[in-house]
Design a protein around this motif. Structure first.
Motif, short mmCIF file in Angstrom:
data_model
loop_
_atom_site.label_atom_id
_atom_site.label_comp_id
_atom_site.label_asym_id
_atom_site.label_seq_id
_atom_site.Cartn_x
_atom_site.Cartn_y
_atom_site.Cartn_z
N LYS A 15 0.83 -1.20 0.00
CA LYS A 15 0.00 0.00 0.00
C LYS A 15 0.87 1.26 0.00
CE LYS A 15 -3.70 2.24 2.70
NZ LYS A 15 -4.61 2.37 1.53
N ASP A 37 0.30 3.41 -3.36
CA ASP A 37 -0.51 4.59 -3.06
C ASP A 37 0.29 5.88 -3.12
OD1 ASP A 37 -2.70 3.01 -2.68
OD2 ASP A 37 -3.02 3.50 -0.57
N ASN A 38 1.62 5.77 -3.08
CA ASN A 38 2.47 6.96 -3.07
C ASN A 38 3.41 7.02 -4.27
OD1 ASN A 38 2.03 8.29 -0.22
ND2 ASN A 38 2.11 6.08 0.13
N ALA A 52 -7.85 -2.64 -4.30
CA ALA A 52 -7.69 -1.60 -5.32
C ALA A 52 -8.53 -1.89 -6.56
CB ALA A 52 -6.22 -1.46 -5.71
N TYR A 61 -4.04 -6.16 -1.02
CA TYR A 61 -4.02 -4.77 -1.47
C TYR A 61 -4.59 -4.63 -2.87
CZ TYR A 61 -2.45 -0.43 -3.49
OH TYR A 61 -2.45 0.77 -4.15
#
Length: 329
Positions: free
Chosen positions: A284, A288-289, A325, A321
């Motif tokens: 994540k 996510d970053n 998503a 994850y």
């Protein structure tokens, strides 16, 4: 008096039982189980040589993991894919950059892993295409793969991803390692050898632009050898983990035209001993970053791309994850 002693003895036995139960209750809570457990305080991420793509990108990703999860993550230089898989197999590190083809070889027990199949390494996700680059200079006289015959050529360490890529590319051109003077150098040594005139060309499998090739371009007129379309088609038909790729004009100094070539995938792999919760948080943090990654390859990293081209099983934490998503069923 006897009753008093028996009572005290009973209390002592009960206390000991509770103590032993408490000690035993810590088993599996140290991050060694895929069912959950406490996160480790620190982990190691193996990358590659300092002149390649894995190392600088890994440094950024390690910082993201550290900042987002609180798990101190150290990006370490290494000999890249094949050695990284072996280190994960031996639980000498927790995370590693690997080529998708190399980790598939590891699971199958072929090539560098002949007789030593790896069954405790799982996938976090794909990252970006790793481009096969045949690097030489403009005045070398090398215009095609066939022109490498009789030349001194760096092909990477035996069993490495670069070595296998070179071997298979030579194969579809009707050649073998015996047709060249093969040298086993890392990327920095390869481009240094070209600059010094000690070698004629080098196979380099890495994300573009590759630091070592950029460095060579600052001191020499470099040339990237194109692969003909019929050979690209033959390679992909024989080895489906390759994909057609293009080194765009302007990627390197003096490169005025697009260069046709092929690529494999770069991915993150993990030892299966890390808990599901820990790997979920790591996955994540990365995906996510991804937009905060400044390295050029950061633009390729996304949840959608993360599930493409994976030839081994996902770690349950990564699988969780990607399902959340909505990119994995």
């Amino acid at each position: 008096m006897k009753k008093s002693k028996l009572f005290l003895f009973s209390i002592l036995l009960t206390a000991m039982a509770l103590f032993l139960a408490a000690c035993g209750g810590n088993d599996g809570a140290d991050g060694d189980s895929n069912e959950g457990g406490d996160s480790p305080s620190a982990i190691s991420m193996l990358t590659g040589g300092t002149s390649g793509t894995y190392y600088p990108l890994g440094g950024e990703m390690a910082k993201i993991i550290s900042d987002e999860t609180g798990i101190q993550t150290d990006a370490l230089s290494s000999n890249a894919s094949a050695d990284n898989v072996i280190s994960l197999q031996n639980e000498e590190a927790e995370l590693a950059f690997v080529q998708t083809d190399v980790v598939a070889f590891a699971e199958q027990g072929i090539n560098a892993f002949d007789g030593n199949p790896v069954d405790n390494v799982l996938a976090i996700g794909s990252l970006y295409p790793e481009t096969i680059q045949i690097v030489t200079t403009q005045d070398s006289g090398i215009e095609s793969v066939e022109d490498l015959a009789g030349k001194t050529v760096s092909v990477g360490a035996p069993g490495s991803g670069t070595y296998v890529n070179a071997e298979q590319l030579l194969e579809v051109h009707g050649m073998t390692m015996d047709d060249i003077d093969a040298q086993h150098l890392d990327f920095g040594e390869s481009t240094g050898g070209i600059q010094d005139g000690n070698i004629d060309a080098a196979f380099i499998t890495a994300g573009t632009p590759t630091g070592a090739v950029e460095g060579l371009g600052a001191t020499a007129d470099i040339k990237i050898v194109a692969i003909e379309q019929d050979k690209i088609d033959a390679l992909i038909e024989e080895y489906p983990y390759y994909a057609q790729d293009t080194i765009a004009a302007g990627t390197y100094a003096g490169q005025e035209q697009d260069i046709a070539t092929v690529a494999v995938g770069a991915m993150l792999a993990v030892t299966e001993s890390l808990s599901e919760d820990t790997v979920y948080e790591i996955t994540k943090a990365i995906y996510d970053n991804a937009e905060s990654i400044t390295h050029a390859k950061g633009e390729f990293i996304s949840p959608e791309a993360g599930v493409e081209g994976i030839g081994i099983d996902f770690h349950p934490g990564a699988e969780k994850y990607f399902k959340e998503a909505g990119v994995l069923e």
